[in-house]
Design a protein around this motif. Sequence first.
Motif, PDB file in Angstrom:
ATOM      1  N   HIS B 270      58.413  71.832  72.680  1.00 32.66           N
ATOM      2  CA  HIS B 270      57.110  72.487  72.761  1.00 32.66           C
ATOM      3  C   HIS B 270      56.002  71.448  72.667  1.00 32.66           C
ATOM      4  CE1 HIS B 270      53.922  75.283  71.301  1.00 32.66           C
ATOM      5  NE2 HIS B 270      54.587  76.182  71.998  1.00 32.66           N
ATOM      6  N   GLN B 271      56.093  70.589  71.632  1.00 29.37           N
ATOM      7  CA  GLN B 271      55.045  69.567  71.399  1.00 29.37           C
ATOM      8  C   GLN B 271      55.021  68.533  72.519  1.00 29.37           C
ATOM      9  OE1 GLN B 271      55.639  67.707  67.612  1.00 29.37           O
ATOM     10  NE2 GLN B 271      55.205  69.556  66.454  1.00 29.37           N
ATOM     11  N   ALA B 272      56.199  68.045  72.854  1.00 37.03           N
ATOM     12  CA  ALA B 272      56.273  66.976  73.863  1.00 37.03           C
ATOM     13  C   ALA B 272      55.803  67.467  75.228  1.00 37.03           C
ATOM     14  CB  ALA B 272      57.703  66.457  73.946  1.00 37.03           C
ATOM     15  N   SER B 273      56.085  68.736  75.541  1.00 34.80           N
ATOM     16  CA  SER B 273      55.635  69.284  76.835  1.00 34.80           C
ATOM     17  C   SER B 273      54.111  69.304  76.885  1.00 34.80           C
ATOM     18  CB  SER B 273      56.155  70.706  77.021  1.00 34.80           C
ATOM     19  OG  SER B 273      57.531  70.726  76.946  1.00 34.80           O
ATOM     20  N   LYS B 274      53.496  69.631  75.764  1.00 35.05           N
ATOM     21  CA  LYS B 274      52.032  69.647  75.703  1.00 35.05           C
ATOM     22  C   LYS B 274      51.488  68.231  75.906  1.00 35.05           C
ATOM     23  CE  LYS B 274      50.925  73.567  72.733  1.00 35.05           C
ATOM     24  NZ  LYS B 274      50.255  73.925  71.485  1.00 35.05           N
ATOM     25  N   ALA B 275      52.131  67.259  75.221  1.00 35.37           N
ATOM     26  CA  ALA B 275      51.678  65.874  75.362  1.00 35.37           C
ATOM     27  C   ALA B 275      51.849  65.394  76.799  1.00 35.37           C
ATOM     28  CB  ALA B 275      52.464  64.978  74.406  1.00 35.37           C
ATOM     29  N   HIS B 276      52.948  65.844  77.422  1.00 40.36           N
ATOM     30  CA  HIS B 276      53.205  65.457  78.816  1.00 40.36           C
ATOM     31  C   HIS B 276      52.110  66.016  79.715  1.00 40.36           C
ATOM     32  CE1 HIS B 276      55.335  65.325  82.715  1.00 40.36           C
ATOM     33  NE2 HIS B 276      55.906  64.256  82.200  1.00 40.36           N
ATOM     34  N   ALA B 277      51.744  67.292  79.467  1.00 40.61           N
ATOM     35  CA  ALA B 277      50.670  67.919  80.240  1.00 40.61           C
ATOM     36  C   ALA B 277      49.359  67.154  80.016  1.00 40.61           C
ATOM     37  CB  ALA B 277      50.517  69.376  79.828  1.00 40.61           C
ATOM     38  N   PHE B 278      49.135  66.735  78.774  1.00 38.25           N
ATOM     39  CA  PHE B 278      47.922  65.979  78.444  1.00 38.25           C
ATOM     40  C   PHE B 278      47.877  64.674  79.252  1.00 38.25           C
ATOM     41  CE2 PHE B 278      45.777  62.666  76.029  1.00 38.25           C
ATOM     42  CZ  PHE B 278      44.588  63.276  75.632  1.00 38.25           C
ATOM     43  N   LEU B 279      49.014  63.996  79.306  1.00 33.15           N
ATOM     44  CA  LEU B 279      49.052  62.737  80.066  1.00 33.15           C
ATOM     45  C   LEU B 279      48.809  62.964  81.552  1.00 33.15           C
ATOM     46  CD1 LEU B 279      51.996  60.757  78.416  1.00 33.15           C
ATOM     47  CD2 LEU B 279      49.555  60.374  78.140  1.00 33.15           C
ATOM     48  N   ARG B 280      49.077  64.184  82.014  1.00 36.63           N
ATOM     49  CA  ARG B 280      48.820  64.526  83.426  1.00 36.63           C
ATOM     50  C   ARG B 280      47.406  65.099  83.570  1.00 36.63           C
ATOM     51  NH1 ARG B 280      52.714  62.036  83.820  1.00 36.63           N
ATOM     52  NH2 ARG B 280      54.744  62.448  84.742  1.00 36.63           N
ATOM     53  N   ARG B 281      46.624  65.005  82.531  1.00 32.89           N
ATOM     54  CA  ARG B 281      45.228  65.503  82.495  1.00 32.89           C
ATOM     55  C   ARG B 281      45.176  66.999  82.790  1.00 32.89           C
ATOM     56  NH1 ARG B 281      45.857  60.679  81.877  1.00 32.89           N
ATOM     57  NH2 ARG B 281      44.536  58.996  82.636  1.00 32.89           N
ATOM     58  N   ARG B 282      46.110  67.725  82.236  1.00 31.87           N
ATOM     59  CA  ARG B 282      46.188  69.155  82.479  1.00 31.87           C
ATOM     60  C   ARG B 282      46.053  69.889  81.159  1.00 31.87           C
ATOM     61  NH1 ARG B 282      51.069  70.376  83.356  1.00 31.87           N
ATOM     62  NH2 ARG B 282      51.544  68.723  84.847  1.00 31.87           N
ATOM     63  N   GLY B 283      45.323  70.964  81.159  1.00 35.29           N
ATOM     64  CA  GLY B 283      45.096  71.700  79.924  1.00 35.29           C
ATOM     65  C   GLY B 283      46.118  72.780  79.661  1.00 35.29           C
ATOM     66  N   TYR B 284      47.149  72.854  80.439  1.00 31.82           N
ATOM     67  CA  TYR B 284      48.190  73.867  80.260  1.00 31.82           C
ATOM     68  C   TYR B 284      49.540  73.266  80.663  1.00 31.82           C
ATOM     69  CZ  TYR B 284      47.398  74.204  85.265  1.00 31.82           C
ATOM     70  OH  TYR B 284      47.249  73.889  86.578  1.00 31.82           O
ATOM     71  N   VAL B 285      50.558  73.855  80.103  1.00 33.11           N
ATOM     72  CA  VAL B 285      51.908  73.338  80.360  1.00 33.11           C
ATOM     73  C   VAL B 285      52.532  74.085  81.531  1.00 33.11           C
ATOM     74  CG1 VAL B 285      54.211  73.035  79.337  1.00 33.11           C
ATOM     75  CG2 VAL B 285      52.182  72.757  77.912  1.00 33.11           C
ATOM     76  N   ILE B 286      53.196  73.344  82.376  1.00 35.94           N
ATOM     77  CA  ILE B 286      53.945  73.977  83.474  1.00 35.94           C
ATOM     78  C   ILE B 286      55.428  73.630  83.296  1.00 35.94           C
ATOM     79  CG2 ILE B 286      52.002  74.034  85.105  1.00 35.94           C
ATOM     80  CD1 ILE B 286      53.198  71.536  86.442  1.00 35.94           C
ATOM     81  N   PRO B 287      56.311  74.348  83.974  1.00 36.07           N
ATOM     82  CA  PRO B 287      57.748  74.076  83.780  1.00 36.07           C
ATOM     83  C   PRO B 287      58.121  72.621  84.029  1.00 36.07           C
ATOM     84  CG  PRO B 287      57.463  76.090  85.010  1.00 36.07           C
ATOM     85  CD  PRO B 287      56.104  75.499  84.869  1.00 36.07           C
ATOM     86  N   GLU B 288      57.368  71.978  84.911  1.00 43.42           N
ATOM     87  CA  GLU B 288      57.647  70.584  85.232  1.00 43.42           C
ATOM     88  C   GLU B 288      57.562  69.697  83.983  1.00 43.42           C
ATOM     89  OE1 GLU B 288      55.949  70.145  88.899  1.00 43.42           O
ATOM     90  OE2 GLU B 288      56.530  68.052  89.207  1.00 43.42           O
ATOM     91  N   ASP B 289      56.606  70.011  83.109  1.00 40.07           N
ATOM     92  CA  ASP B 289      56.462  69.232  81.865  1.00 40.07           C
ATOM     93  C   ASP B 289      57.724  69.372  81.015  1.00 40.07           C
ATOM     94  OD1 ASP B 289      53.760  68.447  82.383  1.00 40.07           O
ATOM     95  OD2 ASP B 289      53.130  70.474  81.855  1.00 40.07           O
ATOM     96  N   VAL B 290      58.214  70.584  80.918  1.00 39.90           N
ATOM     97  CA  VAL B 290      59.404  70.848  80.090  1.00 39.90           C
ATOM     98  C   VAL B 290      60.611  70.142  80.685  1.00 39.90           C
ATOM     99  CG1 VAL B 290      60.867  72.651  79.094  1.00 39.90           C
ATOM    100  CG2 VAL B 290      58.443  73.082  79.453  1.00 39.90           C
ATOM    101  N   ARG B 291      60.764  70.273  81.989  1.00 32.76           N
ATOM    102  CA  ARG B 291      61.913  69.647  82.650  1.00 32.76           C
ATOM    103  C   ARG B 291      61.846  68.136  82.557  1.00 32.76           C
ATOM    104  NH1 ARG B 291      65.113  72.162  86.122  1.00 32.76           N
ATOM    105  NH2 ARG B 291      65.254  70.368  87.486  1.00 32.76           N
TER     106      ARG B 291
END
Lengths: 312, 329
Positions: B270-291
């Motif tokens: 959950h946390q890492a997906s959010k951080a991944h989205a942040f690094l992509r300059r995105r304010g929301y998580v998409i399945p791609e972040d989780v994968r």
Amino acid sequence: MRRAIFELCFLFVLLQSRSFAQTTDSTTVPDSLTEAITASVQANRQEVPQNYTFKFILKISWQSDPTRYEIEKVDNPVLTNFEIVGNASSNWVGEVGGVKKVIRTYEYVLKPQSLGMGYIGGLIIDYKDTRFDETHSLVTNRLEVKVVDPVKETNWTLFLLTGSGLFFLILLTGATAIFIRRKNAREAEQRQQMLQIIPLEETYLNHLKQKVDLKNPNIGESFSVLSKLLKRYLSERYQISALESAIQEIAGELNKSAVSEKIVAQVEEVLNTCDVAKFSGGQVETGTLERCYTLVEDILNRNKREFIESTN
Amino acid sequence: MAVDIQAINEKIKRESEFVEKITSEVSKVIVGQKYMIERLLIGLLSNGHVLLEGVPGLAKTMAVKTLSSTIKTKFQRIQFTPDLLPADLIGTLIYDQRNGEFRTKKGPIFSNLILADEINRSPAKVQSALLEAMMERQVTIGENTFPLDDPFLVLATQNPIEQEGTYPLPEAQIDRFMLKLSVGYPNKEEEMEIMRRMAGKPVPAVKPVVDPAAIISARKLVSEVYIDEKIERYILDIVFATRNPKEYGLEELQDLISYGASPRASIYLHQASKAHAFLRRRGYVIPEDVRSIGMDVLRHRIIVTYEAEAEEKTAEDVVRTVLNKIEVP
């Protein structure tokens, strides 16, 4: 007239009986009724083709003490137009109805030499009657056998070769027929499969019309349905696992499948927009959904057209 | 619930500028290894410790050192050796003859960024001392408990080969690392660049470009990244599929998994997906972040059975199958 007919019939019967005697003849020296020694000759053919052989058999027999007679000499048959190609002899001693019987058999295999008549001269058999210590002879009659045109012999090698050739020909024909049949079936199946692609796009176009409601107040749900529909179509159309993959992975797989850049770009746009709508928690305009809908429709129509053009 | 994604996006754009600066500074020294740098940043942003595993010479230590140099924080490198003692790590009480009292001498763990180099070369008691600090974020020396500075991040390295004389981390302890990275070899072009850069030349200097406050602020923003319930369910599906593969149509994995991922896996994913989205300059998580982050979060949390080992199936194979079979929302 009646008498003449009768005489002719008698003559015919007489001639027939003579003809029979040519193949079988016997000489009997009576001693007593039960102990007589007899000799008979027989040819197993009356007419023989030049290229065939036949058997000439001499049979000497008596019914009494086996030691009563001693066969002293049996000459080879005097042959005209025949030659001996093999011979054999046998001796049988046994009891028939409580009376002892002796049969001696001399068998010759003869081969004709030329066309026409052939003759087997009478045989002289010298024997000794041991009871009276006397020597006597038996003489058989001459036999005639007609040598006719040779008959064609069956060539077994040729027969086998021809048979095998025919067998293989049948086998080959069968295999070819099966191969052609299967090939045709495969081609028909491929044609059928290719034909099924058209309904695939049509099916999805129908799904698009039925399932994606542009006026749905829950716009996120419409985006969700649209994205799933597109992913399912891509999975079926390009044999990729689009439902379990991220957008970048789907785009990568489509590029590998040599899908046109425009379609890949459209797919990416639709899926990215759907992701924003589904996961951003914010409201998305209806116009965006309409654009995505149009893009999906365009992808389906374009693929359908491409397929029809390629099959033509 | 309507979320102001636009505002979050703008905030992220504003506050994630330091990411560019860090990657730019790190790339002065490290060639390639974008995956490793990005994961280190994810660890930094989501306050999770990172374990780096790779054969020697892949710039694991250098990457961590360089990353630390870009942040104005205290950095300590601790070389784990078989004779290292817990006191060498956390500190000890020293008797002061002048006033006849025990004085606390803090160990190198009192730092912001810790590089625990070759963590598996020290015995379990040293590893335990470190791992306790990692979870509690405090250290007790004698009767006094000292909180550790924020940010506090442990970046540990270990070598998968040369297992003789090592003390492999127990599963319970390895679970405390948020990410376990498998560092691979650079490609040909990257290695050519490494060769040219390092051929007798001194390592370029890296200057600090971000202060701890920016990191802490970014962490707050990361926690604000929106994650939809569908994504949360997707995360749960992935984690539960490692525990009950049959229920997710993954019968082939049933006999391969001895223990599935713990709830800590769900939290970290959950946390890492959010951080991944942040690094992509995105304010929301998409399945791609989780994968994308799934493998690094899960690979050290699944214990495979003997059957799996016999079939030469690793935990990574299991995770890969799960990620490829669970339908994305």
